[in-house]
Scaffold this motif. Structure first.
Motif, short mmCIF file in Angstrom:
data_model
loop_
_atom_site.label_atom_id
_atom_site.label_comp_id
_atom_site.label_asym_id
_atom_site.label_seq_id
_atom_site.Cartn_x
_atom_site.Cartn_y
_atom_site.Cartn_z
N LEU A 81 0.81 -1.21 0.00
CA LEU A 81 0.00 0.00 0.00
C LEU A 81 0.85 1.27 0.00
N GLY A 87 -2.89 3.63 -7.20
CA GLY A 87 -3.68 2.43 -7.02
C GLY A 87 -3.97 1.69 -8.30
N MET A 159 -11.69 -4.46 -2.08
CA MET A 159 -11.36 -3.13 -1.57
C MET A 159 -12.38 -2.68 -0.52
N CYS A 256 -9.94 1.64 -7.40
CA CYS A 256 -8.66 2.36 -7.36
C CYS A 256 -8.76 3.57 -6.43
N LEU A 259 -8.62 2.39 -2.89
CA LEU A 259 -7.27 1.99 -2.53
C LEU A 259 -6.39 3.21 -2.25
N ASP A 260 -6.54 4.25 -3.05
CA ASP A 260 -5.70 5.44 -2.92
C ASP A 260 -6.12 6.32 -1.74
N GLU A 264 -5.36 2.96 1.43
CA GLU A 264 -3.93 3.26 1.51
C GLU A 264 -3.69 4.48 2.41
#
Length: 265
Positions: A81, A87, A159, A256, A259-260, A264
């Motif tokens: 991560l 991502g 996710m 994505c 995740l970003d 993360e």
């Protein structure tokens, strides 16, 4: 680009066991099927049955691969991560590695299936009613497209699960993710039965002919038995493909983003 290629190579090494496992299992199954089938003089037919199953189940390959890859990655999630790559780069590397692994497996199972079909006298006669090349290409393309869609769905819900684990325990996060999966699946199934869905998807019809033939056998007292063949028609709608593509792209973009921005940290 160099960084992404290095990440892709790392993903291939990470997923090596996920690649070799199904291949080894398939080869063992083929050997067992051929041995048992030979006892009843249907060795090639037995191999065809295994080949058909193994090739068809490839549609779920990316689900298996992505879950395995993300599970292995979780052991060192903080390193993954905190990569400098965005991502979409991280997820595309995993998806690309999974797709390549799937294609390798598909070539092995598909080639085995074709060899077995051609060597089976009974089945090779039935193949005369099918344009094997066209049917194989059409079926292969749809199998890959479905597999990619399933893979992206897996990434999306994974996710969501990782997001929930920031606030809930693993078990509660699993239940919450399962609830969202069931709920969204129900809503999507309902939407596919609406008139709006038909308007959005039932356009751009494409007719495919010559792929299959059907046999009609008629018998009467005057003319005896007549055997006729008819060319089968398959219709596809470009609207349906575009709609599914948009859904998959949106889900991947949302995954994505999660995740970003949410996972993360």
């Amino acid at each position: 680009m160099t960084a992404w290629v290095s990440l892709f190579k790392k993903e291939m090494r990470l997923g090596l066991s996920a690649l070799l496992g199904p291949i080894i299992a398939f080869l063992i199954s083929v050997i067992i099927a051929a041995y048992l089938g030979s006892r009843y003089d249907v060795a090639w037919e037995a191999v065809v049955a295994v080949g058909l199953f193994a090739t068809g189940i490839q549609v779920f390959y990316l689900i298996y691969y992505m879950l395995n890859s993300l599970h292995v990655e979780r052991k060192k999630l903080h390193l993954w991560l905190h990569s400098t790559m965005p991502g979409y780069g991280l997820l595309l590397a995993k998806l690309s590695a999974g797709l390549l692994s799937m294609l390798i497996t598909l070539v092995i199972t598909g080639t085995t299936l074709l060899i077995a079909m051609n060597n089976s006298v009974t089945i090779s006669e039935q193949l005369k009613m099918i344009n094997v090349t066209s049917a194989g290409v059409l079926g292969g393309i749809h199998l890959i497209l479905l597999a990619v869609s399933f893979g992206i769905f897996t990434i999306f819900y994974r996710m969501i699960y990782l997001l929930f684990t920031r606030y809930l325990g693993s078990f509660l996060s699993f239940l919450a993710t399962l609830g969202i999966f069931i709920g969204t699946s129900f809503v999507y199934s309902w939407f596919k039965m609406t008139a709006l869905y038909e308007v959005l998807t039932n356009w751009g019809e494409v007719h495919l002919t010559g792929i299959t033939e059907s046999i009609n056998i008629t018998t009467n007292m005057e003319n005896g038995t007549e055997v006729t063949t008819e060319v089968g028609n398959i219709s596809l709608y470009l609207g349906a493909y575009l709609f599914e593509t948009v859904i998959v792209v949106v889900l991947f973009a949302v995954a994505c983003w999660m995740l970003d921005r949410k996972v993360e940290v």
